[in-house]
Design an enzyme around this catalytic site. Structure first.
Site, PDB file in Angstrom:
ATOM      1  N   ASP A  18       0.835  -1.210  -0.023  1.00 59.54           N
ATOM      2  CA  ASP A  18       0.061  -0.055  -0.175  1.00 59.54           C
ATOM      3  C   ASP A  18       0.983   1.490   0.043  1.00 59.54           C
ATOM      4  O   ASP A  18       1.879   1.451   0.718  1.00 59.54           O
ATOM      5  CB  ASP A  18      -0.794   0.114   1.408  1.00 59.54           C
ATOM      6  N   LYS A  50      -1.424  -8.526  -5.078  1.00 55.63           N
ATOM      7  CA  LYS A  50      -1.922  -8.661  -3.690  1.00 55.63           C
ATOM      8  C   LYS A  50      -3.300  -7.954  -3.807  1.00 55.63           C
ATOM      9  O   LYS A  50      -3.210  -6.591  -4.004  1.00 55.63           O
ATOM     10  CB  LYS A  50      -1.045  -8.200  -2.515  1.00 55.63           C
ATOM     11  N   TRP A  51      -4.472  -8.501  -3.645  1.00 55.30           N
ATOM     12  CA  TRP A  51      -5.680  -7.902  -3.830  1.00 55.30           C
ATOM     13  C   TRP A  51      -6.213  -7.748  -2.407  1.00 55.30           C
ATOM     14  O   TRP A  51      -6.616  -8.735  -2.003  1.00 55.30           O
ATOM     15  CB  TRP A  51      -6.641  -8.593  -4.673  1.00 55.30           C
ATOM     16  N   ASP A  52      -6.284  -6.527  -1.962  1.00 53.43           N
ATOM     17  CA  ASP A  52      -6.514  -6.350  -0.580  1.00 53.43           C
ATOM     18  C   ASP A  52      -8.281  -5.939  -0.572  1.00 53.43           C
ATOM     19  O   ASP A  52      -8.782  -5.348  -1.541  1.00 53.43           O
ATOM     20  CB  ASP A  52      -5.848  -5.284   0.053  1.00 53.43           C
ATOM     21  N   ASN A  84     -10.385  -3.937   2.778  1.00 51.57           N
ATOM     22  CA  ASN A  84     -10.116  -3.542   4.221  1.00 51.57           C
ATOM     23  C   ASN A  84     -11.285  -3.018   4.842  1.00 51.57           C
ATOM     24  O   ASN A  84     -10.947  -2.465   5.901  1.00 51.57           O
ATOM     25  CB  ASN A  84      -8.939  -2.537   4.345  1.00 51.57           C
ATOM     26  N   ASP A 122      -2.752 -10.172   9.595  1.00 51.41           N
ATOM     27  CA  ASP A 122      -1.765  -9.010   9.950  1.00 51.41           C
ATOM     28  C   ASP A 122      -1.182  -9.195  11.213  1.00 51.41           C
ATOM     29  O   ASP A 122      -0.027  -8.467  11.311  1.00 51.41           O
ATOM     30  CB  ASP A 122      -2.273  -7.708  10.001  1.00 51.41           C
TER      31      ASP A 122
HETATM   32  C1  DGJ Z   1      -3.931  -4.934   5.005  1.00 47.93           C
HETATM   33  C2  DGJ Z   1      -3.389  -5.992   4.712  1.00 47.93           C
HETATM   34  O1  DGJ Z   1      -3.660  -7.354   5.374  1.00 47.93           O
HETATM   35  C3  DGJ Z   1      -1.933  -5.681   4.996  1.00 47.93           C
HETATM   36  O2  DGJ Z   1      -0.764  -6.839   4.739  1.00 47.93           O
HETATM   37  C4  DGJ Z   1      -1.517  -4.616   4.134  1.00 47.93           C
HETATM   38  O3  DGJ Z   1      -1.375  -4.709   2.978  1.00 47.93           O
HETATM   39  C5  DGJ Z   1      -2.451  -3.534   4.548  1.00 47.93           C
HETATM   40  N1  DGJ Z   1      -3.907  -3.758   4.355  1.00 47.93           N
HETATM   41  C6  DGJ Z   1      -2.238  -2.299   3.573  1.00 47.93           C
HETATM   42  O4  DGJ Z   1      -3.108  -1.397   3.727  1.00 47.93           O
END
Ligand code: DGJ
Length: 731
Positions: free
Chosen positions: A367, A476-478, A480, A548
């Site tokens: 990120d 890596k497709w996040d 959140n 995380d």
């Molecule tokens: C959440 C992910 O689990 C982390 O590994 C990281 O990519 C952060 N988001 C970045 O905002």
């Protein structure tokens, strides 16, 4: 043939290598009833188990007591409003306001192989290893045609179920509940097994006795986790890792789900799995069809471990499509915990230079590389390079990394938009919100309304352009945050109850597009760690970031829970720096390496700044990964001890299918004096083979290792947070 129809008894018999499932078409009205699921049988004549006519469990479908019959006969797919007062699998809303719906057998197809599900992740197989039964049923008053689909994966003891509901009548109606599978059976001193969690504490195991009432897990936040896994099992109270019967249901889906088990009078048990009915109201016009996602049914007589190994084989061979599934993944280094948002090209290259010297094979830029994203308060949606950080754009950076002999990977969060972003300035209405309410921001972001094609297209185009601009081999497709304030500016009111499922279909469509346009891409899904760790996402990417929380000790229970269901090769695991950013704990670098090796393996630290003694261990760890990854990736996984239960130590192992090699891991969490030596009895080896054990001069037979065991730790032994990994080979 895994499925046979016996006309004499009106019975369908579904056989895997070790289990049998029997369905009976009952009486003149052709009710679809469930007879048996369990140990593999030769016989198909088990209709007597239905206890027809034996009050009070189930009486005949005679008019005088039709309700008793409707309420009690064991069903394959219970429907609403006709006298069964337990959990329904199907419920509707007709024009006249009524909700009842029935299910009567009409015809069937049995064929080798299995059809794909359009737009949904699904299991697949060949004509050699899968057989499918389509039980076509009808509900005459509404004209609904309800097809119960069963695919039998003989090699892995798995049966996959889904339901296809077609409006073959001429009246529009709503589906208010359309689950994927249900199963009725009697209690057998069962416990219930589920997984719960939170951010940084995913996939914790919960087990409790089954009692009267309704028990289960559900997600209504728009994704499968993190509160629960889309999984439920019942197991005999004395079942453990090695013995006892286990019946599990897992869900190939990444959105809202419902999984529950209920018990009513006479200890009748019903287990169901499907899309959560929360805000589910699907308009089905005449001629339209609704396809539920697939539920995975597993039966084991070898306890939880047997279930685990069936699921691992099934996901590796029949759900994960990626060409990387059976391949060694590049050892990566991710800059998230190394730099967070504070990096530029030079910083990344300095990490890559040092990493390359240690044999690390890929740099992943996390990120913060785009728009005005210098912290997590802004920028999502602006998928163009921040040239202050990466001068000249991505290509020069990627070229420099490639010149070091390393691959390059990148992070995206395509489903999101920050209110402080160019995208939001241009399209404030693209965020999911209700017109007359203040939407809830989470981590300063809203969710994009991907159900709108123009929104999904525009975001996809930005992602596509970035990926085309340089040699990017991994994404890596996040994702959140959770979904709330549900409303779409373009869905008509009568379809607003379709939002959650349409959202998931849109995410799947985008990932499908990505993999079609970039077929060699290695995709790792992520959702604040493992908040969308589910079989649906595995259909698109072979690995998912697990948590995380990268603390080696916290990871033991997280990886234990995930490893109970998912192949270790799908569990994203990295070595990070200490004191750990979540727990403040310091563990030996060796232990961190050993724990991460039970997953995809990589690093998440600033390799230019960690202690020299730690850095010096990396080449050895990477070499070790190359030597043993095939065992972890494709082997059979056995749990030997659970730190989550004994509070002191953890142990597990993987064994190659030919039983020629094994990798055993032991982690001593807390040392105690005056305890007996820790003797770990290995599992899954060939008792007659002779093995060498790493670090020892002598050989052992498999029998000695499995029944005598290995002494890992003595009373004044290893010390806290220490770990050992032993490679065992046939001599
Ligand atoms: C959440 C992910 O689990 C982390 O590994 C990281 O990519 C952060 N988001 C970045 O905002």
């Amino acid at each position: 043939m895994g499925i046979t129809y016996f006309e004499d008894n009106k019975v369908f018999k579904l056989d895997t290598n070790r289990s049998t499932y029997i369905i009976h078409i009952l009486g003149d009205e052709k009710f679809v009833s469930h007879v048996y699921y369990g140990h593999k049988l030769d016989s198909h004549k088990l209709n007597y188990l239905m206890l027809m006519g034996q009050e009070p469990v189930a009486s005949k479908p005679m008019d005088r007591d039709r309700l008793g019959f409707m309420s009690n006969f064991p069903k394959e797919y219970p429907t609403a409003g006709l006298g069964d007062f337990k959990e329904d699998a199907l419920s509707i809303r007709r024009k006249n306001g009524t909700f009842a719906v029935g299910l009567n057998y009409k015809s069937h197809n049995i064929y080798k192989g299995k059809k794909a599900l359009k737009g949904l992740p699904h299991a697949f197989g060949t004509e050699e290893n899968v057989t499918t039964l389509e039980l076509i049923c009808e509900d005459a008053p509404t004209g609904l045609e309800i097809t119960l689909n069963y695919s039998v994966f003989e090699d892995t003891d798995i049966i996959v179920r889904s339901t296809t509901i077609k409006n073959a009548g001429n009246e529009s109606l709503y589906l208010t509940r359309a689950l994927s599978a249900a199963m009725d059976f009697d209690n057998d001193n069962y416990d219930i097994l589920t997984l719960y969690g939170d951010w940084a504490k995913e996939a914790q195991i919960s087990r409790c006795p089954l009692t009267y009432g309704k028990h289960g897990v559900e997600s209504v936040n728009g994704k499968s986790g993190v509160t629960y896994q889309p999984f439920i099992a019942v197991l005999q109270h004395n079942a453990d890792q090695d013995k006892g019967e286990v019946y599990g249901m897992h869900f190939i889906y990444s959105g809202n789900f419902l999984a529950n088990v209920s018990m009513v009078h006479y200890e009748k048990v019903r287990m169901v799995m499907g899309i959560s009915p929360y805000n589910f109201n699907w308009l089905l016009e005449p001629g339209e069809e609704f396809q539920t996602p697939e539920a995975v049914l597993v039966h084991s007589e070898e306890g939880i471990g047997g279930m685990t190994r069936s699921l691992h084989d099934f996901y590796r061979d029949h759900v994960i499509r990626s060409k990387y599934v059976h391949k060694k993944r590049p050892v990566l280094i991710n800059n998230w915990e190394a730099t967070y948002f504070d990096f530029n090209s030079d910083k990344l290259v300095s990490i890559a230079e040092e990493a390359a010297k240690s044999g690390i094979e890929m740099l992943v830029m996390d990120d913060g590389w785009f728009g005005i994203r210098n912290d997590d308060s802004r920028g999502l949606g602006d998928w163009f390079v921040n040239e202050d950080k990466l001068p000249g754009g991505l290509k020069p950076l990627v070229d420099r990394v490639n010149a070091l002999g390393m691959k390059f990977g990148i992070w995206f969060e395509p489903e999101m938009i920050c209110p402080v972003s160019e995208l939001y300035e241009q399209h404030p209405d693209w965020a999911i919100a209700l017109p007359d309410r203040k939407p809830a921001c989470s981590r300063s972001q809203y969710v994009l309304d991907l159900t709108r094609e123009e929104v999904a297209d525009a975001v996809y185009k930005m992602v596509y352009d970035v990926l085309k601009s340089a040699n990017i081999e991994y994404v890596k497709w996040d994702m959140n945050r959770q979904l709330c304030d549900i409303g779409s500016a373009t869905l008509p009111p009568e379809r607003m109850g379709e939002f959650h499922h349409r959202y998931m279909l849109a995410v799947y469509r985008m990932q499908e597009r990505l993999l079609t346009d970039f077929p060699d891409l290695l995709l790792e899904n992520c959702s604040s760690g493992g908040a969308r760790f589910d079989p649906g996402m595995l259909f698109y990417g072979p690995q998912i970031w697990a948590s995380d929380d990268s603390d080696a000790i916290e990871r033991l229970s997280i990886q234990e829970g995930l490893g109970m269901l998912y192949p270790l090769s799908s569990i994203g695991a990295h070595v990070s720096d200490c004191p750990n950013h979540n727990t403040g704990r310091t563990t030996p670098f060796e232990t961190r390496g050993i724990v991460a090796m039970a997953g995809t393996f990589g690093y998440e630290l600033d390799i230019t700044r960690i202690p020299e003694a730690d850095r010096a261990q990396i080449p050895g760890q990477v070499k070790r990964y190359h030597e043993v990854n095939h065992i972890v990736r494709d082997g059979d996984y056995y749990r030997l001890a659970q730190y989550s239960e004994n509070n002191r130590w953890d142990a597990y192992m993987s064994v190659t299918k030919d039983k020629k090699e094994a990798l055993v891991t032991y982690v001593r969490v807390i040392n105690r004096v005056c305890e007996k030596p820790v003797r770990v009895k290995l599992k899954g080896l060939d008792p007659a083979k002779t093995y060498t054990v790493e670090g020892e001069d002598r050989t052992y037979t498999g029998e000695e290792l499995m029944y005598g065991g290995i002494v890992f730790d003595t009373p004044y032994g290893m010390g806290d947070f220490k770990a050992k990994m032993l490679h065992i080979k046939e001599k």
